[in-house]
Design an enzyme around this catalytic site. Structure first.
Site, PDB file in Angstrom:
ATOM      1  N   ASP A 295       0.861  -1.184   0.000  1.00 10.07           N
ATOM      2  CA  ASP A 295       0.000   0.000   0.000  1.00 10.07           C
ATOM      3  C   ASP A 295       0.896   1.233   0.000  1.00 10.07           C
ATOM      4  OD1 ASP A 295      -2.592   1.441   0.326  1.00 10.07           O
ATOM      5  OD2 ASP A 295      -1.682   2.033   2.229  1.00 10.07           O
TER       6      ASP A 295
ATOM      7  N   GLU B 120      -1.426  -1.404  -5.988  1.00 12.13           N
ATOM      8  CA  GLU B 120      -2.649  -0.755  -6.452  1.00 12.13           C
ATOM      9  C   GLU B 120      -2.336   0.127  -7.650  1.00 12.13           C
ATOM     10  OE1 GLU B 120      -6.480   1.573  -4.438  1.00 12.13           O
ATOM     11  OE2 GLU B 120      -4.552   1.445  -3.402  1.00 12.13           O
TER      12      GLU B 120
ATOM     13  N   CYS C 276     -12.806  -4.804   5.749  1.00 12.20           N
ATOM     14  CA  CYS C 276     -12.123  -5.471   6.861  1.00 12.20           C
ATOM     15  C   CYS C 276     -11.378  -6.673   6.310  1.00 12.20           C
ATOM     16  CB  CYS C 276     -13.140  -5.893   7.921  1.00 12.20           C
ATOM     17  SG  CYS C 276     -12.419  -6.885   9.262  1.00 12.20           S
TER      18      CYS C 276
ATOM     19  N   CYS D  50     -12.869 -10.138   8.283  1.00 11.87           N
ATOM     20  CA  CYS D  50     -14.172 -10.741   7.984  1.00 11.87           C
ATOM     21  C   CYS D  50     -14.719 -10.350   6.613  1.00 11.87           C
ATOM     22  CB  CYS D  50     -15.194 -10.365   9.060  1.00 11.87           C
ATOM     23  SG  CYS D  50     -15.603  -8.602   9.114  1.00 11.87           S
TER      24      CYS D  50
ATOM     25  N   CYS E 230     -13.674  -2.576  13.072  1.00  6.77           N
ATOM     26  CA  CYS E 230     -14.690  -3.203  12.226  1.00  6.77           C
ATOM     27  C   CYS E 230     -15.978  -3.385  13.033  1.00  6.77           C
ATOM     28  CB  CYS E 230     -14.191  -4.550  11.710  1.00  6.77           C
ATOM     29  SG  CYS E 230     -15.430  -5.453  10.746  1.00  6.77           S
TER      30      CYS E 230
ATOM     31  N   CYS F 260     -16.837  -7.570  13.215  1.00 10.41           N
ATOM     32  CA  CYS F 260     -16.060  -8.527  14.015  1.00 10.41           C
ATOM     33  C   CYS F 260     -15.292  -7.869  15.153  1.00 10.41           C
ATOM     34  CB  CYS F 260     -15.091  -9.298  13.126  1.00 10.41           C
ATOM     35  SG  CYS F 260     -13.829  -8.262  12.331  1.00 10.41           S
TER      36      CYS F 260
ATOM     37  N   ASP G 210      -3.447   1.590   6.835  1.00  9.38           N
ATOM     38  CA  ASP G 210      -2.549   1.235   5.741  1.00  9.38           C
ATOM     39  C   ASP G 210      -2.238  -0.260   5.734  1.00  9.38           C
ATOM     40  OD1 ASP G 210      -2.464   3.911   5.032  1.00  9.38           O
ATOM     41  OD2 ASP G 210      -0.748   4.330   6.331  1.00  9.38           O
TER      42      ASP G 210
END
Length: 407
Positions: free
Chosen positions: A196, A280, A332, A335, A351, A354, A361
C-alpha cells in the site's frame, strides 16, 4: 530484454568542445529533417523518405559551404539523428490513429541550442570501443574517461552520450540481457506481499513492515528556494545567470538521483524476497491535480512501480496490479465487511462486524494482497506462488561486484 547501463563521463576541455560540435550537428540535421517534412506537407507533397533525407541533408549538405562543418563529426551521429526524427513522426501518426496508447502526442518540434539536455548516439557501425585502460573511445571525439560503477554483463549494441541540465556527461549503453545468466542471480522464494503506497509512509507491506517516506524534495526545499531566488535576481543573458541556472539544476539533480537510488534499492529488495507482489493501480495524474501534488510528485510512485514491473518481467516474478476503485481502505481484512469510505485523518478504525481494530494502511495492504490473489486465480494461474516458475535477479543499480571497473 534490453536494458540501459549508465556511467558518468569526464571529458577534458578538447573532448567537451568535440561533444558540443556533435550535439550541434545532430540538432541541425534533426531540425532540417523536420523542416523538410513541414515544407512538403505545406506544399501538399508526400513526405520525403529517410533515404532521400539522408542523401540531401547529410551527404550533399557536406559539400556545400553552409553545411561543410557536418563533416567534422561522425556520420553515424547524423544518421541516428535522422532516425530520431523518423521515429518522432511515426509515434505522432500512431497517436493520431489510436495505435499508440497513452496521451495524444504532438508533431515533432524544432530543437533549440538552448536546450539543457542534449544527446547523441553511436551504433556499432561507428566503431567505438572501450580501451584496455577502461576509457570510452568515440570517433572524432577521443578516449573519454569513464567512472565504472559495475562491469557490463554483455557486449553493448550501442552507446548514447548525454549531457544533462546540470552539465554532467553520461554514457548510456544498451545491452541484451541473457535469461540464463539472470536465472542464477535470484534466490528461490515462496512469499507474496501486498504493498500500500502512501505519503506518511512511502509503503506499508502486508506483513506489517512500514517504510518511511524519505521526502527528498521537501528536505531540499530550503536550499532549492535559495538557489532559485538567486537565479531570479540575475540579469538574463549574463554569465552569472548561467552559473546560477547550473546551481539550481545541480540541486534538483541531487534530489532526482537520491529518489531514484531509493526506488532501485527498495524495488530490488522486494523483488528478491518475494515471488508475488501486489500493488494498487494508482491514478498519479489525478492525484497530482490535488493539494497534495507536490508530495505525490516527491514520492515518485509511477517510477517505483515501473521499476517493479521491469524487474519482475526480467526475473520471472509475478507483479499484479489491482483496480484503483477496489475498496481496500473500506474493507475489513479479517471478515470482509465493507465499512464505507473514511477521511484521510482516520488512521485506525474498528470493524463493526467482528470488532477487529485495524491500522488503515496495513489493512489496505492485506486487502491488496488478497485482491491480487483473486485476480491471479481468475486468470487460471495458481494463487500460491510456489507453483509459479521463478527466474532470478540482480539489484537495480548495484548488482555487480565492486572493484576496478573495465568493461
Amino acid at each position: 530484454m534490453q536494458l540501459r547501463y549508465a556511467f558518468r563521463l569526464y571529458p577534458d576541455a578538447a573532448q567537451q568542445a568535440a561533444l558540443a560540435r556533435a550535439f550541434g550537428c545532430a540538432r541541425v540535421v534533426f531540425n532540417d529533417a523536420v523542416r523538410a517534412r513541414e515544407d512538403a506537407a505545406a506544399a501538399g507533397r508526400p513526405f520525403p523518405k529517410i533515404a532521400e533525407l539522408s542523401t540531401r541533408l547529410i551527404t550533399q549538405a557536406k559539400t556545400t559551404p553552409e553545411r561543410s562543418w557536418l563533416g567534422e563529426v561522425s556520420a553515424v551521429v547524423l544518421q541516428q539523428s535522422l532516425r530520431d526524427a523518423e521515429s518522432a513522426y511515426r509515434n505522432f501518426f500512431a497517436s493520431l490513429t489510436g495505435k499508440r496508447k497513452g496521451p495524444k502526442l504532438g508533431p515533432p518540434r524544432f530543437k533549440s541550442r538552448k536546450d539543457t539536455r542534449q544527446s547523441i548516439r553511436f551504433t556499432a557501425n561507428a566503431r567505438w570501443n572501450i580501451t584496455d585502460s577502461g576509457r570510452l573511445n568515440l570517433p572524432k571525439i577521443g578516449a573519454v574517461k569513464v567512472k565504472w560503477s559495475r562491469t557490463l554483463p554483455t557486449t553493448p549494441t550501442s552507446v548514447s552520450v548525454i549531457k544533462d541540465a546540470a552539465g554532467r556527461y553520461f554514457s548510456s549503453f544498451v545491452i541484451d540481457t541473457d535469461p540464463a545468466a539472470d536465472q542464477g542471480r535470484m534466490p528461490e522464494s515462496d512469499r507474496t506481499i501486498g504493498i500500500d503506497l502512501g505519503l506518511t509512509h512511502f509503503a506499508v507491506l502486508s506483513d506489517g513492515t512500514k517504510i518511511d517516506s524519505p521526502r527528498f524534495l521537501r528536505r531540499a526545499e530550503k536550499k532549492l528556494k535559495k538557489a532559485q531566488r538567486e537565479l531570479s535576481r540575475k540579469q538574463k543573458g549574463s554569465k552569472n545567470r548561467a552559473k546560477a541556472r547550473l546551481k539550481v539544476a545541480r540541486a534538483h539533480a541531487k534530489v532526482v538521483d537520491a529518489r531514484r537510488e531509493f526506488h532501485h534499492q527498495l524495488s530490488t529488495k522486494l523483488i528478491s524476497e518475494n515471488q508475488g507482489i501486489a500493488v494498487e493501480d494508482l491514478s498519479v495524474v489525478g492525484l497530482a491535480r490535488t493539494r497534495l501534488a507536490k508530495s505525490v510528485h516527491d514520492a515518485g510512485w509511477s517510477s517505483f512501480i515501473s521499476m517493479l514491473k521491469y524487474k519482475a518481467e526480467r526475473y520471472g516474478r509475478t507483479l499484479v496490479k489491482i483496480g484503483r476503485f477496489e475498496p481496500t481502505s473500506q474493507t475489513c481484512s479479517t471478515c470482509g465487511a465493507v465499512d464505507g469510505p473514511k477521511p484521510l485523518t482516520v488512521r485506525e478504525w474498528t470493524c463493526p462486524s467482528c470488532g477487529t481494530v485495524h491500522d488503515r494502511d496495513h489493512n489496505a495492504a492485506l486487502n491488496i494482497k488478497s485482491a491480487a490473489g483473486l485476480a491471479v486465480s481468475a486468470c487460471g494461474a495458481p494463487v500460491r506462488p510456489g507453483a509459479i516458475p521463478a527466474q532470478r535477479e540482480e539489484t537495480g543499480s548495484h548488482g555487480f561486484p565492486t572493484g576496478n571497473r573495465a568493461a
